[in-house]
Design a protein around this motif. Structure first.
Motif, PDB file in Angstrom:
ATOM      1  N   ILE A  59       0.837  -1.202   0.000  1.00 14.14           N
ATOM      2  CA  ILE A  59       0.000   0.000   0.000  1.00 14.14           C
ATOM      3  C   ILE A  59       0.872   1.252   0.000  1.00 14.14           C
ATOM      4  CG2 ILE A  59      -1.641   1.345   1.364  1.00 14.14           C
ATOM      5  CD1 ILE A  59      -2.852  -1.320   2.290  1.00 14.14           C
ATOM      6  N   PHE A  60       1.910   1.266   0.840  1.00  8.93           N
ATOM      7  CA  PHE A  60       2.810   2.419   0.870  1.00  8.93           C
ATOM      8  C   PHE A  60       3.538   2.576  -0.461  1.00  8.93           C
ATOM      9  CE2 PHE A  60       2.210   2.605   5.440  1.00  8.93           C
ATOM     10  CZ  PHE A  60       2.385   3.959   5.701  1.00  8.93           C
ATOM     11  N   ALA A  61       3.925   1.459  -1.075  1.00  7.75           N
ATOM     12  CA  ALA A  61       4.597   1.530  -2.376  1.00  7.75           C
ATOM     13  C   ALA A  61       3.692   2.175  -3.410  1.00  7.75           C
ATOM     14  CB  ALA A  61       5.020   0.137  -2.826  1.00  7.75           C
ATOM     15  N   ASP A  62       2.425   1.788  -3.417  1.00  6.02           N
ATOM     16  CA  ASP A  62       1.480   2.375  -4.365  1.00  6.02           C
ATOM     17  C   ASP A  62       1.243   3.849  -4.052  1.00  6.02           C
ATOM     18  OD1 ASP A  62      -0.776   1.467  -6.500  1.00  6.02           O
ATOM     19  OD2 ASP A  62      -1.590   2.988  -5.156  1.00  6.02           O
ATOM     20  N   PRO A 113       0.653   9.203  -6.868  1.00  9.53           N
ATOM     21  CA  PRO A 113      -0.117  10.214  -6.135  1.00  9.53           C
ATOM     22  C   PRO A 113      -1.560  10.252  -6.633  1.00  9.53           C
ATOM     23  CG  PRO A 113       2.013  11.089  -6.819  1.00  9.53           C
ATOM     24  CD  PRO A 113       1.857   9.751  -7.502  1.00  9.53           C
ATOM     25  N   GLY A 114      -2.490  10.224  -5.707  1.00  9.93           N
ATOM     26  CA  GLY A 114      -3.895  10.213  -6.085  1.00  9.93           C
ATOM     27  C   GLY A 114      -4.428   8.832  -6.397  1.00  9.93           C
ATOM     28  N   GLY A 115      -3.593   7.790  -6.285  1.00  5.21           N
ATOM     29  CA  GLY A 115      -4.023   6.433  -6.581  1.00  5.21           C
ATOM     30  C   GLY A 115      -4.713   5.782  -5.395  1.00  5.21           C
ATOM     31  N   PRO A 116      -5.049   4.505  -5.528  1.00  6.35           N
ATOM     32  CA  PRO A 116      -5.793   3.818  -4.461  1.00  6.35           C
ATOM     33  C   PRO A 116      -5.005   3.682  -3.162  1.00  6.35           C
ATOM     34  CG  PRO A 116      -5.105   2.273  -6.173  1.00  6.35           C
ATOM     35  CD  PRO A 116      -4.850   3.639  -6.704  1.00  6.35           C
ATOM     36  N   GLN A 141      -2.948   5.903  -1.753  1.00  7.74           N
ATOM     37  CA  GLN A 141      -3.145   7.122  -0.974  1.00  7.74           C
ATOM     38  C   GLN A 141      -4.569   7.207  -0.448  1.00  7.74           C
ATOM     39  OE1 GLN A 141      -1.977  10.787  -2.777  1.00  7.74           O
ATOM     40  NE2 GLN A 141       0.200  10.404  -2.500  1.00  7.74           N
ATOM     41  N   ALA A 142      -5.531   6.772  -1.266  1.00 12.81           N
ATOM     42  CA  ALA A 142      -6.927   6.817  -0.822  1.00 12.81           C
ATOM     43  C   ALA A 142      -7.143   5.914   0.389  1.00 12.81           C
ATOM     44  CB  ALA A 142      -7.847   6.396  -1.966  1.00 12.81           C
ATOM     45  N   MET A 143      -6.511   4.733   0.389  1.00 17.63           N
ATOM     46  CA  MET A 143      -6.647   3.822   1.526  1.00 17.63           C
ATOM     47  C   MET A 143      -6.046   4.423   2.783  1.00 17.63           C
ATOM     48  SD  MET A 143      -5.779   0.173  -0.289  1.00 17.63           S
ATOM     49  CE  MET A 143      -6.068  -0.820   1.176  1.00 17.63           C
ATOM     50  N   LEU A 144      -4.854   5.020   2.666  1.00 14.04           N
ATOM     51  CA  LEU A 144      -4.207   5.614   3.840  1.00 14.04           C
ATOM     52  C   LEU A 144      -5.032   6.794   4.374  1.00 14.04           C
ATOM     53  CD1 LEU A 144      -0.463   5.534   2.717  1.00 14.04           C
ATOM     54  CD2 LEU A 144      -1.621   3.979   4.294  1.00 14.04           C
ATOM     55  N   LYS A 145      -5.545   7.617   3.462  1.00 22.36           N
ATOM     56  CA  LYS A 145      -6.346   8.768   3.902  1.00 22.36           C
ATOM     57  C   LYS A 145      -7.619   8.314   4.600  1.00 22.36           C
ATOM     58  CE  LYS A 145      -4.771  12.080   0.402  1.00 22.36           C
ATOM     59  NZ  LYS A 145      -5.166  12.849  -0.812  1.00 22.36           N
ATOM     60  N   ALA A 146      -8.203   7.222   4.110  1.00 19.89           N
ATOM     61  CA  ALA A 146      -9.450   6.737   4.713  1.00 19.89           C
ATOM     62  C   ALA A 146      -9.247   6.281   6.148  1.00 19.89           C
ATOM     63  CB  ALA A 146     -10.015   5.594   3.878  1.00 19.89           C
ATOM     64  N   MET A 147      -8.014   5.867   6.476  1.00 19.54           N
ATOM     65  CA  MET A 147      -7.734   5.370   7.815  1.00 19.54           C
ATOM     66  C   MET A 147      -7.249   6.462   8.769  1.00 19.54           C
ATOM     67  SD  MET A 147      -8.606   2.244   7.844  1.00 19.54           S
ATOM     68  CE  MET A 147      -9.899   2.636   6.644  1.00 19.54           C
ATOM     69  N   VAL A 148      -7.005   7.671   8.265  1.00 22.08           N
ATOM     70  CA  VAL A 148      -6.481   8.743   9.111  1.00 22.08           C
ATOM     71  C   VAL A 148      -7.407   9.049  10.294  1.00 22.08           C
ATOM     72  CG1 VAL A 148      -6.016  11.236   9.180  1.00 22.08           C
ATOM     73  CG2 VAL A 148      -4.969   9.817   7.413  1.00 22.08           C
ATOM     74  N   PRO A 149      -8.731   9.185  10.103  1.00 22.19           N
ATOM     75  CA  PRO A 149      -9.573   9.527  11.261  1.00 22.19           C
ATOM     76  C   PRO A 149      -9.494   8.511  12.390  1.00 22.19           C
ATOM     77  CG  PRO A 149     -10.765   9.906   9.204  1.00 22.19           C
ATOM     78  CD  PRO A 149      -9.505   9.182   8.843  1.00 22.19           C
TER      79      PRO A 149
END
Length: 252
Positions: A158-161, A166-169, A171-179
């Motif tokens: 996930i980190f590699a992707d 940038p803007g790919g899935p 980053q979307a997965m990591l952002k979704a887990m931030v809260p």
């Protein structure tokens, strides 16, 4: 097939858990006749039920199979190759079933990160944290280390992707887990901030100083270990060192 689905619904069970005798009776034939038409095994019946978009059951639920299949695909081939079609084939379930279970690919990827990322350990730690601040920091680092080492190796992929697209899935997965990550870390650190043991820095900075070094280390560790002369301290030693360094940086 229609008889099998009807009986399964009436009994509140998976098709695979309904006896052939009950299915045969609902279909208006004997069990031996049904077995003969199926070729001596109920496999063709289960296959027909799957083609109708229903999981016949009798094995791990479709949700569990899909999460496991997606995790293996992510670790082996990357996020780009982890399509719903590929997951459906690997998990042996129908594509409509995946859409119904996860509401699309993003929902499936979120479920995978929730299972194989550090969140379960961080949330468990937040529910019962140690009183000692240094031990708390070590436990946070151990949660990150465990997530990076967990098989299949989902988190590194996930980190590699995320770094490569940038803007790919990723980053979307990591952002979704931030809260949820922030909520757990706030529950862990806030008592120590309020007690004056940690400097009242902006909370995002406290989190970055805590997680940044251990995440970077775990991302680079496989490469550094493979390099000539790449003997590294054990992860336990790294944990102690980073916890002490964090305290020197932000403790009062």
């Amino acid at each position: 097939m229609a008889a099998a689905l009807t009986v399964a619904r009436a009994r509140g069970r998976d098709v695979a858990d309904v006896p052939l005798a009950a299915i045969a009776a609902a279909a208006g034939m004997s069990r031996s006749t049904l077995l003969r038409r199926l070729g001596g095994t109920r496999g063709p019946l289960d296959d027909a039920v799957r083609r109708a978009g229903v999981d016949p059951g009798g094995r791990p639920p479709a949700r569990e199979r899909a999460i496991a299949a997606a995790a293996s695909l992510i670790a082996e081939q990357g996020l780009g190759a982890t399509t719903l079609d590929a997951v459906a084939a690997a998990a042996d379930c129908a594509l409509p079933t995946l859409h119904g279970l996860f509401e699309g690919r993003d929902g499936l990827l979120t479920a995978v990160f929730d299972r194989f990322g550090p969140l379960p350990d961080l949330e468990a730690l937040a529910a019962d944290p140690p009183d000692d601040l240094c031990e708390l920091l070590r436990e946070v680092h151990r949660a990150i280390i465990s997530a990076f080492a967990r098989e299949p190796r989902v988190l590194p992929a996930i980190f590699a992707d995320a770094c490569g697209r940038p803007g790919g899935p990723g980053q979307a997965m990591l952002k979704a887990m931030v809260p949820r990550t922030t909520e757990s870390l706030r529950a862990l650190l806030s008592p120590h901030i309020e007690a004056g043991r940690l400097q009242p820095l902006p909370f995002p900075m406290l989190v970055q100083l805590l997680l940044g070094p251990i995440v970077t280390h775990m991302l680079l560790r496989p490469t550094l270990e493979a390099a000539p002369g790449g003997e590294l301290p054990s992860v336990d030693e790294i944990t102690d060192t980073l916890a002490s360094t964090y305290l020197r940086a932000v403790a009062t």
